[in-house]
Design an enzyme around this catalytic site. Structure first.
Site, PDB file in Angstrom:
ATOM      1  N   ARG A  22       2.438  -8.434   9.691  1.00  0.00           N
ATOM      2  CA  ARG A  22       1.449  -7.537  10.304  1.00  0.00           C
ATOM      3  C   ARG A  22       0.065  -8.170  10.357  1.00  0.00           C
ATOM      4  NH1 ARG A  22      -2.222  -3.819   8.419  1.00  0.00           N
ATOM      5  NH2 ARG A  22      -1.547  -4.150   6.256  1.00  0.00           N
ATOM      6  N   CYS A 160       1.043   3.680   2.397  1.00  0.00           N
ATOM      7  CA  CYS A 160       1.257   2.736   1.296  1.00  0.00           C
ATOM      8  C   CYS A 160       1.598   3.510   0.020  1.00  0.00           C
ATOM      9  CB  CYS A 160       0.018   1.874   1.099  1.00  0.00           C
ATOM     10  SG  CYS A 160      -0.340   0.808   2.502  1.00  0.00           S
ATOM     11  N   CYS A 182       0.735  -2.664  -2.162  1.00  0.00           N
ATOM     12  CA  CYS A 182      -0.629  -2.501  -2.668  1.00  0.00           C
ATOM     13  C   CYS A 182      -1.422  -3.798  -2.576  1.00  0.00           C
ATOM     14  CB  CYS A 182      -0.604  -2.027  -4.122  1.00  0.00           C
ATOM     15  SG  CYS A 182      -2.236  -1.655  -4.783  1.00  0.00           S
ATOM     16  N   ASP A 183      -2.506  -3.752  -1.823  1.00  0.00           N
ATOM     17  CA  ASP A 183      -3.528  -4.799  -1.797  1.00  0.00           C
ATOM     18  C   ASP A 183      -4.325  -4.610  -3.085  1.00  0.00           C
ATOM     19  OD1 ASP A 183      -5.963  -6.142  -1.496  1.00  0.00           O
ATOM     20  OD2 ASP A 183      -6.146  -5.682   0.622  1.00  0.00           O
ATOM     21  N   ILE A 222      -1.983 -10.097  -3.667  1.00  0.00           N
ATOM     22  CA  ILE A 222      -3.341 -10.564  -3.409  1.00  0.00           C
ATOM     23  C   ILE A 222      -3.275 -11.446  -2.166  1.00  0.00           C
ATOM     24  CG2 ILE A 222      -5.274 -11.947  -4.264  1.00  0.00           C
ATOM     25  CD1 ILE A 222      -4.354 -11.269  -7.118  1.00  0.00           C
ATOM     26  N   TYR A 223      -4.072 -11.128  -1.148  1.00  0.00           N
ATOM     27  CA  TYR A 223      -4.086 -11.941   0.072  1.00  0.00           C
ATOM     28  C   TYR A 223      -4.693 -13.317  -0.215  1.00  0.00           C
ATOM     29  CZ  TYR A 223      -2.653  -8.159   3.197  1.00  0.00           C
ATOM     30  OH  TYR A 223      -1.940  -7.182   3.839  1.00  0.00           O
ATOM     31  N   SER A 282      -7.744  -6.837   5.313  1.00  0.00           N
ATOM     32  CA  SER A 282      -6.786  -7.222   6.351  1.00  0.00           C
ATOM     33  C   SER A 282      -6.287  -5.991   7.086  1.00  0.00           C
ATOM     34  CB  SER A 282      -5.603  -7.973   5.726  1.00  0.00           C
ATOM     35  OG  SER A 282      -6.048  -9.167   5.104  1.00  0.00           O
TER      36      SER A 282
END
Length: 283
Positions: A22, A160, A182-183, A222-223, A282
């Site tokens: 996404r 989410c 979860c971010d 974690i991005y 994001s």
């Protein structure tokens, strides 16, 4: 606070890199995280290793309680969290069911307050739960769910944190909340506040004592563009003690939450924190 930092450290140490279709970004990911918040002792689970904007988190969930489907309504409450997903998500912008600027579609609170039945009628899940708990009833199905796969294409984002189950032991109310994704640097900051506050509010309007809130996360990540800030900045900071959440005692019914309650009816006492950290978001 410590359990949040432990989860962040676990992701840094044990996480596996996964591509997210996404967003087009990689995520450092672990599966399964369990957090517990002590509402009975009013240990407010707010992040202290950076500044947390708790008012927006509560405002967002208040919008869910009211069944809002428009980002403008969330902004009026004090939350800008839906601006991007309502107006910058290309898949949603191309969706013919989108009604225009700020429209979110049938997401979160819309499902919670007006779940569609095959005959065209709707189910108010939250109203049923409040009515049952107020009468001391726990039918082992006091569940508020936002997850409706049949209407994913009618909203800008799948939920989410998608389900909340309330349980009664005597006159003590418990909450178990489930989250598929979860971010952790950004989203969990909000989600843990919302889980705690939801339990505290529901206990208050149903005449029960708040107990523990259990928060279960499946995919915690974690991005890639957040990792350096988390590993090299936030995890190096020492946490402060947990503050307390004060809620206006005049809030006594679901109708109060639906009509006159604002952020002025909430206050966090004893909050100490480090400097803000601006993590990338994001869409």
């Amino acid at each position: 606070m410590r359990q949040y930092l432990d989860l962040c450290q676990r992701i840094v140490d044990e996480g596996v890199w996964l591509e997210n279709q996404r967003t087009g970004k990689r995520c450092l990911t672990v599966i399964n995280a369990d957090l517990t918040y002590n509402a009975a002792a009013n240990e407010f689970p707010i992040i202290t290793t950076r500044k947390s904007y708790w008012k927006a988190a509560i405002a967002e969930f208040l919008g869910y309680i009211r069944g809002y489907d428009n980002a403008a309504d969330f902004r009026k409450l004090g939350a800008k969290t839906w601006d991007a997903n309502a107006n910058e998500n290309q898949a949603w912008l191309n969706n013919p069911v989108r009604k225009g600027v700020d429209d979110m579609g049938r997401v979160y609170g819309v499902q919670g307050r007006a779940w569609r039945k095959p005959n065209g009628e709707t189910v108010d899940q939250l109203r049923k739960i409040v009515d049952d708990l107020s009468r001391g009833i726990d039918d082992r199905g006091e569940i508020l769910t936002f997850l409706n796969p049949g209407e994913f294409d009618l909203g800008c984002l799948r939920p989410c944190m998608y389900s909340h189950t309330f349980s009664l032991l005597g006159d003590t109310l418990y909450l178990t909340s489930y989250q598929r994704s979860c971010d952790v640097p950004l989203g969990l900051n909000f989600n843990q506040i919302q889980v705690f506050t939801f339990l505290a509010l529901m206990a208050q309007i149903t005449g029960k004592k708040p107990g523990q809130a259990y928060h279960k996360i499946v995919n915690a990540h974690i991005y890639e563009d957040q990792l350096d800030l988390m590993r090299d900045v936030q995890l190096k900071r020492r946490p402060f003690p947990s503050p307390r959440l004060e809620i206006n005692p005049d809030i006594k019914t679901l109708e109060d939450l639906e009509t006159w309650v604002t952020l002025d009816d909430f206050n966090v006492v004893g909050y100490e924190c480090h400097e803000p950290i601006k993590y990338p978001f994001s869409v």
